[in-house]
Scaffold this active site. Structure first.
Site, PDB file in Angstrom:
ATOM      1  N   GLN A 139      -9.147  -1.243  -6.608  1.00  0.00           N
ATOM      2  CA  GLN A 139     -10.089  -0.177  -5.782  1.00  0.00           C
ATOM      3  C   GLN A 139      -9.956   1.128  -6.095  1.00  0.00           C
ATOM      4  OE1 GLN A 139      -9.380  -1.186  -1.322  1.00  0.00           O
ATOM      5  NE2 GLN A 139      -7.645  -2.103  -2.328  1.00  0.00           N
ATOM      6  N   HIS A 186     -14.614  -0.336  -6.792  1.00  0.00           N
ATOM      7  CA  HIS A 186     -15.565   0.852  -6.492  1.00  0.00           C
ATOM      8  C   HIS A 186     -15.926   2.138  -7.553  1.00  0.00           C
ATOM      9  CE1 HIS A 186     -13.140   0.404  -2.607  1.00  0.00           C
ATOM     10  NE2 HIS A 186     -14.182  -0.588  -2.751  1.00  0.00           N
ATOM     11  N   ALA A 215       5.540   0.735  -5.999  1.00  0.00           N
ATOM     12  CA  ALA A 215       4.834  -0.109  -6.992  1.00  0.00           C
ATOM     13  C   ALA A 215       5.855  -0.213  -8.175  1.00  0.00           C
ATOM     14  CB  ALA A 215       3.583   0.510  -7.531  1.00  0.00           C
ATOM     15  N   PRO A 221       5.384   0.208   0.536  1.00  0.00           N
ATOM     16  CA  PRO A 221       6.654   0.764   1.299  1.00  0.00           C
ATOM     17  C   PRO A 221       6.155   0.471   2.794  1.00  0.00           C
ATOM     18  CG  PRO A 221       5.729   2.440  -0.111  1.00  0.00           C
ATOM     19  CD  PRO A 221       4.665   1.297  -0.234  1.00  0.00           C
ATOM     20  N   GLY A 271      -0.021  -1.247  -3.067  1.00  0.00           N
ATOM     21  CA  GLY A 271      -0.571   0.049  -2.578  1.00  0.00           C
ATOM     22  C   GLY A 271      -1.933   0.114  -2.009  1.00  0.00           C
ATOM     23  N   SER A 288      -3.877   0.145   1.682  1.00  0.00           N
ATOM     24  CA  SER A 288      -3.737   0.011   3.262  1.00  0.00           C
ATOM     25  C   SER A 288      -4.621  -1.034   3.732  1.00  0.00           C
ATOM     26  CB  SER A 288      -4.191   1.285   3.755  1.00  0.00           C
ATOM     27  OG  SER A 288      -5.493   1.632   3.452  1.00  0.00           O
TER      28      SER A 288
HETATM   29  P1  NAD Z   1      -5.206   4.362   0.989  1.00  0.00           P
HETATM   30  O1  NAD Z   1      -5.033   5.487   0.470  1.00  0.00           O
HETATM   31  O2  NAD Z   1      -6.159   3.825   1.990  1.00  0.00           O
HETATM   32  O3  NAD Z   1      -3.750   3.455   0.939  1.00  0.00           O
HETATM   33  C1  NAD Z   1      -2.835   3.795  -0.039  1.00  0.00           C
HETATM   34  C2  NAD Z   1      -1.614   2.910   0.420  1.00  0.00           C
HETATM   35  O4  NAD Z   1      -0.613   2.868  -0.618  1.00  0.00           O
HETATM   36  C3  NAD Z   1      -0.974   3.020   1.615  1.00  0.00           C
HETATM   37  O5  NAD Z   1      -0.763   1.617   2.401  1.00  0.00           O
HETATM   38  C4  NAD Z   1       0.377   3.352   1.254  1.00  0.00           C
HETATM   39  O6  NAD Z   1       1.618   2.993   2.225  1.00  0.00           O
HETATM   40  C5  NAD Z   1       0.823   2.687  -0.046  1.00  0.00           C
HETATM   41  N1  NAD Z   1       1.695   3.603  -0.955  1.00  0.00           N
HETATM   42  C6  NAD Z   1       1.887   4.732  -1.059  1.00  0.00           C
HETATM   43  N2  NAD Z   1       2.731   4.886  -2.143  1.00  0.00           N
HETATM   44  C7  NAD Z   1       2.906   3.768  -2.621  1.00  0.00           C
HETATM   45  C8  NAD Z   1       3.779   3.474  -3.977  1.00  0.00           C
HETATM   46  N3  NAD Z   1       4.398   4.437  -4.464  1.00  0.00           N
HETATM   47  N4  NAD Z   1       3.789   2.468  -4.116  1.00  0.00           N
HETATM   48  C9  NAD Z   1       3.077   1.477  -3.536  1.00  0.00           C
HETATM   49  N5  NAD Z   1       2.444   1.378  -2.418  1.00  0.00           N
HETATM   50  C10 NAD Z   1       2.225   2.810  -1.817  1.00  0.00           C
HETATM   51  O7  NAD Z   1      -5.691   3.330  -0.361  1.00  0.00           O
HETATM   52  P2  NAD Z   1      -6.640   2.246  -0.737  1.00  0.00           P
HETATM   53  O8  NAD Z   1      -6.189   1.077   0.201  1.00  0.00           O
HETATM   54  O9  NAD Z   1      -7.036   1.913  -2.115  1.00  0.00           O
HETATM   55  O10 NAD Z   1      -7.859   2.399   0.070  1.00  0.00           O
HETATM   56  C11 NAD Z   1      -8.579   4.007  -0.243  1.00  0.00           C
HETATM   57  C12 NAD Z   1     -10.048   3.966  -1.120  1.00  0.00           C
HETATM   58  O11 NAD Z   1      -9.705   5.342  -1.775  1.00  0.00           O
HETATM   59  C13 NAD Z   1     -10.115   2.977  -1.888  1.00  0.00           C
HETATM   60  O12 NAD Z   1     -11.675   2.718  -1.796  1.00  0.00           O
HETATM   61  C14 NAD Z   1      -9.879   3.560  -3.392  1.00  0.00           C
HETATM   62  O13 NAD Z   1     -11.220   3.354  -4.129  1.00  0.00           O
HETATM   63  C15 NAD Z   1     -10.035   5.105  -3.031  1.00  0.00           C
HETATM   64  N6  NAD Z   1      -8.960   6.016  -3.726  1.00  0.00           N
HETATM   65  C16 NAD Z   1      -9.177   5.885  -5.116  1.00  0.00           C
HETATM   66  C17 NAD Z   1      -7.663   6.498  -5.832  1.00  0.00           C
HETATM   67  C18 NAD Z   1      -7.816   6.497  -7.291  1.00  0.00           C
HETATM   68  O14 NAD Z   1      -8.575   6.018  -7.777  1.00  0.00           O
HETATM   69  N7  NAD Z   1      -6.466   6.662  -7.610  1.00  0.00           N
HETATM   70  C19 NAD Z   1      -7.267   7.463  -5.021  1.00  0.00           C
HETATM   71  C20 NAD Z   1      -7.403   7.642  -3.481  1.00  0.00           C
HETATM   72  C21 NAD Z   1      -8.522   6.854  -3.089  1.00  0.00           C
END
Ligand code: NAD
Length: 232
Positions: A97, A115, A224, A207, A180, A182
């Site tokens: 995602q 996405h 992760a 976590p 990782g 939600s």
């Molecule tokens: P989210 O922000 O809703 O949830 C993040 C999840 O990761 C949480 O459940 C949290 O408990 C968990 N988490 C936090 N630290 C962690 C770690 N070190 N190891 C493992 N898990 C950990 O993210 P989502 O479910 O991906 O949904 C959010 C939307 O936002 C998606 O559509 C995504 O495309 C987008 N998004 C992308 C990025 C990116 O490209 N890096 C960043 C932010 C949001």
């Protein structure tokens, strides 16, 4: 962390289903929660088609800011272990995602970006998509095209071909590892059900508990990189 009940080497067709949490250890801000980017920015101003139609320069300024944030980050151990499993010869598909491109930078080859990507742009008129790594990208200087980020914004639909490929990989995997996410963003959050219904071993790495935790065979409450290290 002690050895995990799951060892990646025991499986031949693996899907890693990743969300913002896998990039948290690289320092990429999440969308929601503590430090989440939507706490600072209103998505209606920067991440939907209406905003782009109204003020493309402001939308590009926001996306160039996000490009810079991500360009300053590096893939972490979690991304690297996933890439290494593929390089060792297992059939690996990353269904992500995330839009940050960190899986590819770590060396993963088969990455399905549900996405879209911060590093791709799409011509609004022709639909043509190309990779674009400039930071900042000066979209408005190209008079022959009307470039927008190739990202699934709020209100946009996911690309049907990408979703179909993801479902096909998920339905034929023997191990499904969610990391990782939600599990609140639809339709992505429906994908784990396909793995469970086809009998794959299903693992959640997070976590924190999520609203889908109960469908998994194993829930590993760790970051992760710690969880993946224990699986090799
Ligand atoms: P989210 O922000 O809703 O949830 C993040 C999840 O990761 C949480 O459940 C949290 O408990 C968990 N988490 C936090 N630290 C962690 C770690 N070190 N190891 C493992 N898990 C950990 O993210 P989502 O479910 O991906 O949904 C959010 C939307 O936002 C998606 O559509 C995504 O495309 C987008 N998004 C992308 C990025 C990116 O490209 N890096 C960043 C932010 C949001």
């Amino acid at each position: 962390m002690s050895e995990s009940p799951i060892q990646l080497g025991d499986y031949s067709r693996v899907v890693f289903f990743t969300g913002a949490g896998i990039s948290a250890e690289s320092g990429v801000p999440t969308y929601r929660g503590k430090g989440g980017i939507w706490k600072e920015y209103d998505y209606e101003q920067y991440a939907c088609q209406d905003a782009f139609d109204r003020d493309p320069e402001a939308v590009w300024e926001f996306h160039n800011y996000r490009r810079q944030l991500v360009a300053d980050c590096k893939p972490n151990t979690g991304h690297e272990i996933i890439a290494a499993v593929e390089q060792r010869g297992a059939q690996v598909t990353v269904v992500t995602q995330n839009i940050d491109g960190l899986h590819q930078r770590a060396g993963s080859e088969r990455v399905l970006e549900l996405h879209g990507s911060l590093w791709k742009v799409r011509d609004e008129l022709s639909g043509f998509v190309k990779e674009q790594f400039d930071v900042p990208f000066q979209a408005q200087i190209d008079y022959a095209h009307w470039w927008r980020p190739d990202i699934v914004w709020f209100g946009d639909s996911l690309r049907g071909d990408v979703v179909r490929e993801a479902v096909s990989a998920i339905e034929s995997c023997d191990l499904f590892v969610s990391i990782g996410t939600s599990a609140v963003v639809y339709p992505a959050a429906e994908l784990p059900y396909h793995a469970r219904d086809r009998g794959a071993v299903c693992v959640e790495v997070n976590p924190e508990q999520t609203r889908l935790s109960s469908i998994y065979d194993h829930c590993i409450r760790a970051t992760a990189s710690d969880a993946l290290r224990a699986m090799i």
